[in-house]
Design a protein around this motif. Structure first.
Motif, PDB file in Angstrom:
ATOM      1  N   ILE A 276       0.857  -1.187   0.000  1.00  0.00           N
ATOM      2  CA  ILE A 276       0.000   0.000   0.000  1.00  0.00           C
ATOM      3  C   ILE A 276       0.893   1.236   0.000  1.00  0.00           C
ATOM      4  CG2 ILE A 276      -1.899   1.231   1.109  1.00  0.00           C
ATOM      5  CD1 ILE A 276      -2.550  -1.380   2.618  1.00  0.00           C
ATOM      6  N   ASP A 277       0.838   2.010  -1.072  1.00  0.00           N
ATOM      7  CA  ASP A 277       1.575   3.261  -1.166  1.00  0.00           C
ATOM      8  C   ASP A 277       0.627   4.391  -0.803  1.00  0.00           C
ATOM      9  OD1 ASP A 277       4.337   2.625  -2.528  1.00  0.00           O
ATOM     10  OD2 ASP A 277       2.864   1.436  -3.630  1.00  0.00           O
ATOM     11  N   ILE A 278       1.033   5.231   0.160  1.00  0.00           N
ATOM     12  CA  ILE A 278       0.181   6.325   0.617  1.00  0.00           C
ATOM     13  C   ILE A 278       0.880   7.655   0.357  1.00  0.00           C
ATOM     14  CG2 ILE A 278      -1.148   7.315   2.505  1.00  0.00           C
ATOM     15  CD1 ILE A 278      -1.104   4.622   3.895  1.00  0.00           C
ATOM     16  N   ILE A 279       0.262   8.481  -0.487  1.00  0.00           N
ATOM     17  CA  ILE A 279       0.779   9.807  -0.782  1.00  0.00           C
ATOM     18  C   ILE A 279       0.036  10.775   0.124  1.00  0.00           C
ATOM     19  CG2 ILE A 279       1.179  11.539  -2.583  1.00  0.00           C
ATOM     20  CD1 ILE A 279       0.307   7.998  -3.600  1.00  0.00           C
ATOM     21  N   SER A 280       0.787  11.559   0.914  1.00  0.00           N
ATOM     22  CA  SER A 280       0.118  12.376   1.921  1.00  0.00           C
ATOM     23  C   SER A 280       0.990  13.538   2.378  1.00  0.00           C
ATOM     24  CB  SER A 280      -0.257  11.523   3.133  1.00  0.00           C
ATOM     25  OG  SER A 280       0.899  11.257   3.905  1.00  0.00           O
ATOM     26  N   ASP A 281       0.372  14.411   3.168  1.00  0.00           N
ATOM     27  CA  ASP A 281       1.067  15.541   3.781  1.00  0.00           C
ATOM     28  C   ASP A 281       0.639  15.612   5.237  1.00  0.00           C
ATOM     29  OD1 ASP A 281       2.333  17.906   4.415  1.00  0.00           O
ATOM     30  OD2 ASP A 281       1.400  19.103   2.839  1.00  0.00           O
ATOM     31  N   VAL A 282       1.575  15.898   6.133  1.00  0.00           N
ATOM     32  CA  VAL A 282       1.233  15.950   7.557  1.00  0.00           C
ATOM     33  C   VAL A 282       0.399  17.178   7.915  1.00  0.00           C
ATOM     34  CG1 VAL A 282       3.186  14.572   8.308  1.00  0.00           C
ATOM     35  CG2 VAL A 282       3.447  17.049   8.143  1.00  0.00           C
ATOM     36  N   MET A 283       0.180  18.086   6.975  1.00  0.00           N
ATOM     37  CA  MET A 283      -0.732  19.214   7.185  1.00  0.00           C
ATOM     38  C   MET A 283      -2.178  18.834   6.899  1.00  0.00           C
ATOM     39  SD  MET A 283       0.762  22.057   8.222  1.00  0.00           S
ATOM     40  CE  MET A 283       1.936  21.128   9.208  1.00  0.00           C
ATOM     41  N   CYS A 284      -2.390  17.639   6.357  1.00  0.00           N
ATOM     42  CA  CYS A 284      -3.708  17.230   5.875  1.00  0.00           C
ATOM     43  C   CYS A 284      -4.448  16.409   6.935  1.00  0.00           C
ATOM     44  CB  CYS A 284      -3.541  16.402   4.599  1.00  0.00           C
ATOM     45  SG  CYS A 284      -5.024  15.530   4.068  1.00  0.00           S
ATOM     46  N   PRO A 285      -5.503  16.958   7.546  1.00  0.00           N
ATOM     47  CA  PRO A 285      -6.227  16.197   8.571  1.00  0.00           C
ATOM     48  C   PRO A 285      -6.878  14.938   8.017  1.00  0.00           C
ATOM     49  CG  PRO A 285      -7.431  18.195   7.970  1.00  0.00           C
ATOM     50  CD  PRO A 285      -6.083  18.308   7.335  1.00  0.00           C
ATOM     51  N   TRP A 286      -7.318  14.999   6.762  1.00  0.00           N
ATOM     52  CA  TRP A 286      -7.961  13.829   6.178  1.00  0.00           C
ATOM     53  C   TRP A 286      -6.971  12.703   5.916  1.00  0.00           C
ATOM     54  CZ3 TRP A 286     -12.845  13.415   6.913  1.00  0.00           C
ATOM     55  CH2 TRP A 286     -13.628  14.567   7.002  1.00  0.00           C
ATOM     56  N   CYS A 287      -5.668  13.043   5.865  1.00  0.00           N
ATOM     57  CA  CYS A 287      -4.659  12.009   5.675  1.00  0.00           C
ATOM     58  C   CYS A 287      -4.532  11.124   6.905  1.00  0.00           C
ATOM     59  CB  CYS A 287      -3.310  12.642   5.328  1.00  0.00           C
ATOM     60  SG  CYS A 287      -3.219  13.321   3.653  1.00  0.00           S
ATOM     61  N   ILE A 288      -4.521  11.718   8.091  1.00  0.00           N
ATOM     62  CA  ILE A 288      -4.432  10.896   9.294  1.00  0.00           C
ATOM     63  C   ILE A 288      -5.768  10.204   9.566  1.00  0.00           C
ATOM     64  CG2 ILE A 288      -4.896  12.886  10.815  1.00  0.00           C
ATOM     65  CD1 ILE A 288      -2.849   9.658  11.572  1.00  0.00           C
ATOM     66  N   ILE A 289      -6.869  10.835   9.209  1.00  0.00           N
ATOM     67  CA  ILE A 289      -8.172  10.167   9.344  1.00  0.00           C
ATOM     68  C   ILE A 289      -8.240   8.969   8.407  1.00  0.00           C
ATOM     69  CG2 ILE A 289     -10.650  10.394   8.876  1.00  0.00           C
ATOM     70  CD1 ILE A 289     -10.421  13.300   9.904  1.00  0.00           C
ATOM     71  N   GLY A 290      -7.880   9.189   7.148  1.00  0.00           N
ATOM     72  CA  GLY A 290      -7.917   8.102   6.168  1.00  0.00           C
ATOM     73  C   GLY A 290      -6.997   6.961   6.553  1.00  0.00           C
ATOM     74  N   PHE A 291      -5.786   7.294   6.994  1.00  0.00           N
ATOM     75  CA  PHE A 291      -4.871   6.231   7.401  1.00  0.00           C
ATOM     76  C   PHE A 291      -5.424   5.466   8.600  1.00  0.00           C
ATOM     77  CE2 PHE A 291      -1.699   4.702  10.365  1.00  0.00           C
ATOM     78  CZ  PHE A 291      -1.169   3.675   9.597  1.00  0.00           C
ATOM     79  N   SER A 292      -5.975   6.171   9.574  1.00  0.00           N
ATOM     80  CA  SER A 292      -6.502   5.513  10.770  1.00  0.00           C
ATOM     81  C   SER A 292      -7.662   4.584  10.411  1.00  0.00           C
ATOM     82  CB  SER A 292      -6.948   6.560  11.794  1.00  0.00           C
ATOM     83  OG  SER A 292      -5.858   7.369  12.200  1.00  0.00           O
ATOM     84  N   GLN A 293      -8.494   5.020   9.461  1.00  0.00           N
ATOM     85  CA  GLN A 293      -9.583   4.169   8.980  1.00  0.00           C
ATOM     86  C   GLN A 293      -9.020   2.926   8.289  1.00  0.00           C
ATOM     87  OE1 GLN A 293     -11.569   7.024   6.504  1.00  0.00           O
ATOM     88  NE2 GLN A 293     -12.953   7.712   8.130  1.00  0.00           N
TER      89      GLN A 293
END
Length: 215
Positions: free
Chosen positions: A8-25
């Motif tokens: 699983i490759d995850i493209i993200s930014d630590v400024m993005c709240p939906w990135c940590i939500i999506g990863f946690s889901q």
């Protein structure tokens, strides 16, 4: 049937709240489905032109997306509730700021080379969204690295000499060339792109579908 873990490759930014939500889901779905997996994080800058001093998050969202203050407040409440359900604490305030994360991505690349990229990514999410720390200050980034057991002095040196700057730019450019314009973006098995925070149930369905395909 292969016994290889699902990539699983995850493209993200630590400024993005939906990135940590999506990863946690996704993490919850991976646990519930018992999916053997390996996660690879990749850099993306939501705000590559952001000045050093950053910008108030509420003002930034209103300016960038045309949201009303009421819509912004509603979004914060929704994200906070989702985070609580997933075990992640958002502590939004009137002073929450957005920053450029090019330096953070360089340090993440350094940590990744030591097998600690995931740990530092999670620590950065917490530092920004829970603790309200300034993620554009090199000393803060180095402090966070030190707090999870990485060499703080070496982290500071990495940021000072920017030894991974070119590599990070190349990695960012690769995903832009692949058409990734928003995050989180997740690529399953190098071929199935899923964007946005999809929810635990949807991720579980995706994982089950991929497992049946593989079988």
């Amino acid at each position: 049937m292969t016994d290889q873990p699902l990539r699983i490759d995850i493209i993200s930014d630590v400024m993005c709240p939906w990135c940590i939500i999506g990863f946690s889901q996704l993490a919850q779905a991976l646990k519930e489905t018992g999916t053997d997996h390996e996660i690879h994080w990749h850099p993306f800058e939501l705000n590559p032109e952001m000045p050093a001093e950053g910008q108030n998050m509420r003002e930034h969202i209103i300016e960038k997306y045309g949201s009303t203050p009421e819509q912004s407040e509603q979004a914060r409440a929704q994200m906070t509730e989702l985070g609580n359900d997933l075990g992640f604490s958002f502590a939004f305030s009137e002073d929450t700021r957005m920053h450029n994360t090019f330096a953070a991505h360089q340090l993440l690349h350094w940590a990744e080379e030591q097998g600690r990229g995931h740990d530092l990514k999670m620590a950065f999410f917490t530092a920004h969204f829970t603790d309200g720390r300034n993620m554009s200050v090199p000393e803060v980034l180095a402090d966070v690295a030190g707090e999870i057991g990485l060499d703080r002095a070496e982290a500071r040196a990495v940021l000072q000499d920017e030894r991974f700057a070119t590599t990070v730019r190349e990695r960012e450019g690769f995903w832009l060339q692949q058409g990734v314009r928003g995050v989180p973006a997740m690529v399953f098995d190098r071929q199935h792109l899923v964007t946005g925070a999809q929810g635990v149930e949807n991720y579980s369905r995706i994982l089950d579908h991929l497992a049946k395909q593989e079988a």
